[in-house]
Design a protein around this motif. Sequence first.
Motif: not given
Length: 346
Positions: A124-148
């Motif tokens: 929903n955030v991405l779709e809103a940024c697509r239809h109502h363009p913003v200069k920048h979308l910063v989003y939280a990822s996580s160190s957990s993506v490194y997994g094993a």
Amino acid sequence: MKFLVTGAAGFIGHGLAKKLLKEGHQVVGIDNNNDYYDVNLKLSRLADLGLKPELIVPGEKLSSSTGSEFSFVQMGLEEGDRMMSLFEAEKFDVVVNLAAQAGVRYSIENPRAYINANVMGFLNVLEACRHHPVKHLVYASSSSVYGANTKMPFSTKDNVDHPVSLYAATKKSNELMAHTYSHLYGVKTTGLRFFTVYGPWGRPDMALFLFTKAILNGEPLKVFNHGKMKRDFTYIDDIVEGVYRTSLLPPEPGSDQRTDNGTNAPFRVFNIGNSKSVALMDFIKAIEKATDKEAVLDMLPMQPGDVPATYADVTALSEATGYKPDTKVEDGVKQFVDWYRSYYKV
């Protein structure tokens, strides 16, 4: 500029909103104020930003009572139509998406909450940024993506195809979804892989909060993997500074520094950590020193979904922003314990 901060009643969202207001920006915050942990703590964070929590009506915009440029709407990322209406009305310059269902262990108990908030909500955030363009979308990822992964320090150039929790899988999904929208629609996106964040106003389900509470109450600490854990503990002020600096630097096409990625999208991912791996037992010693009390330890096996160690390579973040987190654990822990004693009147 006008910023949207999702998860504004959360730990990092609250800190970022304060920083943005201090720097003279206008901030609209949203949060669903769910009961994953103490709602009163979330309301206290909002009060610290100048709101009167007793006046919050779900879905209605509430402005700060202190004259600051902060306003708030209680809503969830899952509310797609309301999200689109908010973007249409506010015309944001920058969006910082920090709202998510957090916690590795809880993702084993309640997996659907993570898909709803972290995947559908982010869509929903991405779709809103697509239809109502913003200069920048910063989003939280996580160190957990490194997994094993076992190679240290963790680099954004490393393969992250083996998550060990659904929480981690949703964060990896966010990165993939962001790249797609950067590639297809030119949405400028930066993902930030946060490493264990701690400090004042922190989350009650995280180690520092749990350990401090237990030590001050004379209760045993649950120490998993028999204490043989290491974490790249990163102080909240360092995280906030890194997020702020990143938000002002939208990526250009081809900004992704990972080798041989074949993308020319305005997309990138940074680690944001203290670039030091601290033994859990040393972390506990810092809490003992700050509280002037000795901990009682309950040594337990590793929990499902946990990883034994994290350690961030922040070279790319430092090169792009000129900033590198550097708060010492002893100093950060003391700041938290002082806040905890004051907030809970211990």
